[in-house]
Scaffold this motif. Sequence first.
Motif, PDB file in Angstrom:
ATOM      1  N   LEU A  78       0.827  -1.206   0.000  1.00  0.00           N
ATOM      2  CA  LEU A  78       0.000   0.000   0.000  1.00  0.00           C
ATOM      3  C   LEU A  78       0.864   1.260   0.000  1.00  0.00           C
ATOM      4  CD1 LEU A  78      -2.872  -1.011   2.461  1.00  0.00           C
ATOM      5  CD2 LEU A  78      -2.946  -0.911  -0.032  1.00  0.00           C
ATOM      6  N   THR A  79       1.976   1.216   0.727  1.00  0.00           N
ATOM      7  CA  THR A  79       2.902   2.347   0.715  1.00  0.00           C
ATOM      8  C   THR A  79       3.474   2.553  -0.678  1.00  0.00           C
ATOM      9  OG1 THR A  79       3.467   1.959   3.035  1.00  0.00           O
ATOM     10  CG2 THR A  79       5.007   3.295   1.741  1.00  0.00           C
ATOM     11  N   GLY A  80       3.870   1.466  -1.323  1.00  0.00           N
ATOM     12  CA  GLY A  80       4.398   1.550  -2.686  1.00  0.00           C
ATOM     13  C   GLY A  80       3.373   2.087  -3.670  1.00  0.00           C
ATOM     14  N   ILE A  81       2.137   1.651  -3.521  1.00  0.00           N
ATOM     15  CA  ILE A  81       1.064   2.138  -4.396  1.00  0.00           C
ATOM     16  C   ILE A  81       0.879   3.639  -4.209  1.00  0.00           C
ATOM     17  CG2 ILE A  81      -1.446   2.059  -4.749  1.00  0.00           C
ATOM     18  CD1 ILE A  81      -1.229  -0.994  -4.084  1.00  0.00           C
ATOM     19  N   TYR A  82       0.891   4.087  -2.960  1.00  0.00           N
ATOM     20  CA  TYR A  82       0.732   5.521  -2.709  1.00  0.00           C
ATOM     21  C   TYR A  82       1.899   6.315  -3.300  1.00  0.00           C
ATOM     22  CZ  TYR A  82       0.026  10.029  -0.665  1.00  0.00           C
ATOM     23  OH  TYR A  82      -0.153  11.381  -0.526  1.00  0.00           O
ATOM     24  N   VAL A  83       3.122   5.845  -3.084  1.00  0.00           N
ATOM     25  CA  VAL A  83       4.306   6.550  -3.591  1.00  0.00           C
ATOM     26  C   VAL A  83       4.282   6.628  -5.108  1.00  0.00           C
ATOM     27  CG1 VAL A  83       6.822   6.399  -3.812  1.00  0.00           C
ATOM     28  CG2 VAL A  83       5.748   6.081  -1.585  1.00  0.00           C
ATOM     29  N   LYS A  84       3.901   5.527  -5.762  1.00  0.00           N
ATOM     30  CA  LYS A  84       3.845   5.527  -7.228  1.00  0.00           C
ATOM     31  C   LYS A  84       2.847   6.562  -7.738  1.00  0.00           C
ATOM     32  CE  LYS A  84       3.130   2.368 -11.130  1.00  0.00           C
ATOM     33  NZ  LYS A  84       3.982   3.122 -12.008  1.00  0.00           N
ATOM     34  N   ARG A  85       1.680   6.607  -7.139  1.00  0.00           N
ATOM     35  CA  ARG A  85       0.671   7.570  -7.586  1.00  0.00           C
ATOM     36  C   ARG A  85       1.072   9.001  -7.205  1.00  0.00           C
ATOM     37  NH1 ARG A  85      -5.850   7.306  -6.767  1.00  0.00           N
ATOM     38  NH2 ARG A  85      -6.301   9.071  -8.124  1.00  0.00           N
ATOM     39  N   ALA A  86       1.680   9.161  -6.033  1.00  0.00           N
ATOM     40  CA  ALA A  86       2.107  10.495  -5.602  1.00  0.00           C
ATOM     41  C   ALA A  86       3.189  11.040  -6.523  1.00  0.00           C
ATOM     42  CB  ALA A  86       2.608  10.454  -4.165  1.00  0.00           C
ATOM     43  N   ASN A  87       4.117  10.185  -6.922  1.00  0.00           N
ATOM     44  CA  ASN A  87       5.198  10.630  -7.804  1.00  0.00           C
ATOM     45  C   ASN A  87       4.739  10.814  -9.239  1.00  0.00           C
ATOM     46  OD1 ASN A  87       7.035  10.677  -5.731  1.00  0.00           O
ATOM     47  ND2 ASN A  87       7.817   8.642  -6.139  1.00  0.00           N
ATOM     48  N   GLY A  88       3.586  10.301  -9.578  1.00  0.00           N
ATOM     49  CA  GLY A  88       3.063  10.445 -10.930  1.00  0.00           C
ATOM     50  C   GLY A  88       1.982  11.504 -10.984  1.00  0.00           C
ATOM     51  N   GLU A  89       0.774  11.075 -10.770  1.00  0.00           N
ATOM     52  CA  GLU A  89      -0.397  11.949 -10.932  1.00  0.00           C
ATOM     53  C   GLU A  89      -0.381  13.156  -9.997  1.00  0.00           C
ATOM     54  OE1 GLU A  89      -5.254  11.630 -10.481  1.00  0.00           O
ATOM     55  OE2 GLU A  89      -4.025   9.833 -10.263  1.00  0.00           O
ATOM     56  N   PHE A  90      -0.073  12.948  -8.719  1.00  0.00           N
ATOM     57  CA  PHE A  90      -0.140  14.050  -7.768  1.00  0.00           C
ATOM     58  C   PHE A  90       0.971  15.077  -8.021  1.00  0.00           C
ATOM     59  CE2 PHE A  90      -2.105  10.819  -4.634  1.00  0.00           C
ATOM     60  CZ  PHE A  90      -3.322  10.932  -5.266  1.00  0.00           C
ATOM     61  N   ASP A  91       2.159  14.619  -8.370  1.00  0.00           N
ATOM     62  CA  ASP A  91       3.238  15.554  -8.688  1.00  0.00           C
ATOM     63  C   ASP A  91       2.933  16.338  -9.957  1.00  0.00           C
ATOM     64  OD1 ASP A  91       4.687  14.956  -6.447  1.00  0.00           O
ATOM     65  OD2 ASP A  91       6.268  13.837  -7.478  1.00  0.00           O
ATOM     66  N   ASP A  92       2.326  15.681 -10.934  1.00  0.00           N
ATOM     67  CA  ASP A  92       1.949  16.379 -12.172  1.00  0.00           C
ATOM     68  C   ASP A  92       0.956  17.502 -11.877  1.00  0.00           C
ATOM     69  OD1 ASP A  92       3.582  14.683 -13.602  1.00  0.00           O
ATOM     70  OD2 ASP A  92       1.940  13.392 -14.296  1.00  0.00           O
ATOM     71  N   LEU A  93      -0.047  17.200 -11.068  1.00  0.00           N
ATOM     72  CA  LEU A  93      -1.030  18.226 -10.697  1.00  0.00           C
ATOM     73  C   LEU A  93      -0.369  19.361  -9.913  1.00  0.00           C
ATOM     74  CD1 LEU A  93      -4.160  16.098  -9.730  1.00  0.00           C
ATOM     75  CD2 LEU A  93      -4.037  17.812 -11.533  1.00  0.00           C
ATOM     76  N   SER A  94       0.556  19.027  -9.044  1.00  0.00           N
ATOM     77  CA  SER A  94       1.261  20.056  -8.272  1.00  0.00           C
ATOM     78  C   SER A  94       2.058  20.980  -9.186  1.00  0.00           C
ATOM     79  CB  SER A  94       2.214  19.409  -7.256  1.00  0.00           C
ATOM     80  OG  SER A  94       1.500  18.719  -6.275  1.00  0.00           O
ATOM     81  N   ARG A  95       2.726  20.399 -10.166  1.00  0.00           N
ATOM     82  CA  ARG A  95       3.492  21.210 -11.117  1.00  0.00           C
ATOM     83  C   ARG A  95       2.566  22.130 -11.923  1.00  0.00           C
ATOM     84  NH1 ARG A  95       6.953  16.766 -11.065  1.00  0.00           N
ATOM     85  NH2 ARG A  95       5.801  15.552 -12.601  1.00  0.00           N
ATOM     86  N   GLU A  96       1.409  21.609 -12.319  1.00  0.00           N
ATOM     87  CA  GLU A  96       0.450  22.432 -13.072  1.00  0.00           C
ATOM     88  C   GLU A  96      -0.054  23.593 -12.223  1.00  0.00           C
ATOM     89  OE1 GLU A  96      -2.657  19.918 -14.612  1.00  0.00           O
ATOM     90  OE2 GLU A  96      -1.220  18.589 -15.593  1.00  0.00           O
ATOM     91  N   VAL A  97      -0.340  23.337 -10.953  1.00  0.00           N
ATOM     92  CA  VAL A  97      -0.801  24.392 -10.057  1.00  0.00           C
ATOM     93  C   VAL A  97       0.298  25.450  -9.911  1.00  0.00           C
ATOM     94  CG1 VAL A  97      -1.397  24.917  -7.654  1.00  0.00           C
ATOM     95  CG2 VAL A  97      -2.430  22.946  -8.786  1.00  0.00           C
ATOM     96  N   LYS A  98       1.524  25.002  -9.736  1.00  0.00           N
ATOM     97  CA  LYS A  98       2.652  25.931  -9.580  1.00  0.00           C
ATOM     98  C   LYS A  98       2.841  26.775 -10.846  1.00  0.00           C
ATOM     99  CE  LYS A  98       7.564  26.103  -8.546  1.00  0.00           C
ATOM    100  NZ  LYS A  98       8.792  25.355  -8.349  1.00  0.00           N
ATOM    101  N   ALA A  99       2.765  26.149 -12.000  1.00  0.00           N
ATOM    102  CA  ALA A  99       2.931  26.883 -13.260  1.00  0.00           C
ATOM    103  C   ALA A  99       1.830  27.926 -13.436  1.00  0.00           C
ATOM    104  CB  ALA A  99       2.938  25.915 -14.439  1.00  0.00           C
ATOM    105  N   GLU A 100       0.594  27.559 -13.120  1.00  0.00           N
ATOM    106  CA  GLU A 100      -0.517  28.502 -13.233  1.00  0.00           C
ATOM    107  C   GLU A 100      -0.365  29.661 -12.249  1.00  0.00           C
ATOM    108  OE1 GLU A 100      -4.313  26.558 -13.063  1.00  0.00           O
ATOM    109  OE2 GLU A 100      -3.826  25.243 -14.752  1.00  0.00           O
ATOM    110  N   LEU A 101       0.104  29.359 -11.051  1.00  0.00           N
ATOM    111  CA  LEU A 101       0.311  30.406 -10.058  1.00  0.00           C
ATOM    112  C   LEU A 101       1.387  31.375 -10.529  1.00  0.00           C
ATOM    113  CD1 LEU A 101      -0.150  31.631  -7.253  1.00  0.00           C
ATOM    114  CD2 LEU A 101       1.613  30.066  -6.399  1.00  0.00           C
ATOM    115  N   GLU A 102       2.472  30.840 -11.075  1.00  0.00           N
ATOM    116  CA  GLU A 102       3.542  31.705 -11.566  1.00  0.00           C
ATOM    117  C   GLU A 102       3.044  32.607 -12.692  1.00  0.00           C
ATOM    118  OE1 GLU A 102       6.589  28.866 -12.511  1.00  0.00           O
ATOM    119  OE2 GLU A 102       7.305  28.796 -10.439  1.00  0.00           O
TER     120      GLU A 102
END
Length: 110
Positions: A78-102
């Motif tokens: 379960l930890t591995g599943i969370y890390v995989k999704r966090a490093n993929g989908e969640f990080d992508d969304l975070s980068r998009e939010v940061k780019a829009e804010l900038e």
Amino acid sequence: MTKEAIEHIKHNPKYQELVRKRSRFAWTLSIIMLVVYYAFILTIAFDPKLLGTPIEQGKVMTVGIPVGIAIILIAFALTGIYVKRANGEFDDLSREVKAELEKELAKETK
């Protein structure tokens, strides 16, 4: 970070999507782990002989040992599943939010 930047982030639809998805996913994994763990504990409490039953007649290893190991492995999975999704989908969304804010902050400073 200014209050203005924080407000931009809070009202960003991608940020709200990120928070919603991440929270739902974290709660789902937490509930799965809690169900597995408490099922084990309740089995120990109400039917300890079940986990104390030898796997094979005359052998020392009981059913409880592989069940306990399986619980540990489920936690790692379960930890591995969370890390995989966090490093993929969640990080992508975070980068998009940061780019829009900038972009928004750059517009305001002009």
